[in-house]
Design an enzyme around this catalytic site. Structure first.
Site, short mmCIF file in Angstrom:
data_model
loop_
_atom_site.label_atom_id
_atom_site.label_comp_id
_atom_site.label_asym_id
_atom_site.label_seq_id
_atom_site.Cartn_x
_atom_site.Cartn_y
_atom_site.Cartn_z
N HIS A 215 -16.35 15.48 -56.26
CA HIS A 215 -14.92 15.03 -56.05
C HIS A 215 -14.27 14.11 -56.72
O HIS A 215 -15.03 13.61 -57.50
CB HIS A 215 -15.14 14.79 -54.39
N CYS A 231 -23.24 11.90 -53.93
CA CYS A 231 -22.35 12.92 -54.51
C CYS A 231 -21.72 12.88 -55.92
O CYS A 231 -22.20 11.83 -56.55
CB CYS A 231 -20.98 12.83 -53.50
#
Length: 356
Positions: A215, A231
């Site tokens: 992301h 992440c």
């Protein structure tokens, strides 16, 4: 733990993919499919071309080193965002240069030459040890900086797939992260809407590894460092184009490969990555042992390779993430019957003595 970086709402939305593809649901949407977000009638078409070069793969090597002339107001963090490179890779490639005040007219190295990680050359490969994402296409490979998990919240070593692209994701922080904020005296709301204050940035790729995404970010300094809860952070300027290149089902391999070794045009190349900006003795000793093991295994699987200890020591001493040529594969003429007869006997002889 696996929901540290991902809102539970994302998992619910991933089950609604057919509906998202057909039409945008009414109200309450945390994220919409990025591939359906474009408006063909919009007067301004966004630039979706990659921000990084696509380098042809030459054996186990790709790319080439570059240079950048700094201005008086530059910092490595700002330059990294401008040229799509990570802060740490710039620091390690430019010893002796102040990353916060490089000065006017300083020529710095852009480390855009790579020994490819030991993984299948398809789709996305994320190498945690070098904070880089490799994207393999029919034309070659693109390389992006990524932020990865910390030692306390490491990114998973896994073989996953892209399940869904997302545009303008909202973030529903899991209870574990809200508890961390509360313990430090801060408040974190149950939902952070899309916008400049959203930690997930402008776009994301949902992965089949439950709870993890690639992301964007609202903290650009963390790209190319170990800073996340597991992440993978990209610059918004990168992920906003990248999501439109990547198809659903694209494989995503996550590896940790601090020592990379390979062949290109008969030359042996070694790339070593220290984990931090500093380089303490324990990190150096650990990397030396890893390099020794990797080089021995490489020579065992590549007969005829000769390597030089001095070049290997230099690569380990610097551990700057820049490929170093450490040897070559000796080519023998097929017509030389005497050499052909002696070749099997020489595999454990003179070639071994060249290394240690």
């Amino acid at each position: 733990m696996w929901l540290r970086c991902l809102a539970v709402f994302f998992l619910a939305q991933s089950l609604m993919l057919p509906a998202l593809q057909a039409a945008e649901p009414a109200g309450g949407v945390a994220a919409k499919g990025a591939k359906n977000a474009g408006n063909s009638e919009s007067p301004a078409t966004p630039d979706r071309s990659p921000r990084v070069p696509t380098f042809p793969v030459q054996g186990d090597l790709a790319g080439q080193l570059g240079v950048y002339e700094t201005s008086y107001e530059d910092t490595f963090a700002a330059i990294g965002n401008r040229v799509a490179m990570g802060y740490l890779e710039l620091v390690k490639a430019n010893p002796g240069v102040d990353p916060w005040l490089p000065g006017e007219g300083t020529m710095i190295t852009l480390p855009r030459q790579y020994v490819l990680p030991d993984a299948r050359r398809e789709g996305i490969v994320i190498n945690l040890a070098e904070y880089r994402l490799y994207y393999f296409t029919d034309q070659g490979v693109q390389v992006y900086p990524v932020g990865v998990g910390t030692e306390e919240n490491p990114s998973p070593l896994t073989d996953a797939k892209v399940t869904m692209p997302l545009e303008s994701p909202a973030w529903y922080p899991p209870a574990s992260i809200r508890a961390e904020y509360e313990a430090s005296g801060d408040y974190l709301p149950r939902m952070i809407p899309p916008g400049p204050g959203n930690p997930l940035g402008s776009h994301a790729l949902l992965l089949s590894e439950a709870g993890y995404l690639i992301h964007g970010t609202n903290k650009q300094f963390g790209v190319g460092m170990a800073v996340s809860h597991g992440c993978f952070r990209m610059y918004n300027e990168d992920i906003s184009r990248f999501v439109y290149q990547v198809e659903k089902g694209t494989p995503v391999q996550i590896v940790r490969d601090a020592v990379k070794i390979g062949l290109s045009d008969g030359e042996v190349w070694l790339e070593v990555h220290r984990p931090h900006e500093e380089y303490p003795r324990e990190d150096r000793d650990r990397l030396w042992q890893q390099v020794f093991s990797e080089v021995e295994a490489f020579r065992a699987s590549n007969p005829g390779v000769e390597v030089q200890r001095a070049a290997i020591e230099l690569a380990v001493d610097q551990a700057d993430g820049i490929p170093t040529m450490i040897g070559e594969r000796i080519t023998r003429m097929a017509a030389d019957e005497t050499v052909e007869e002696k070749a099997p006997e020489s595999e454990g002889g003179p070639e071994q003595q060249l290394y240690f």
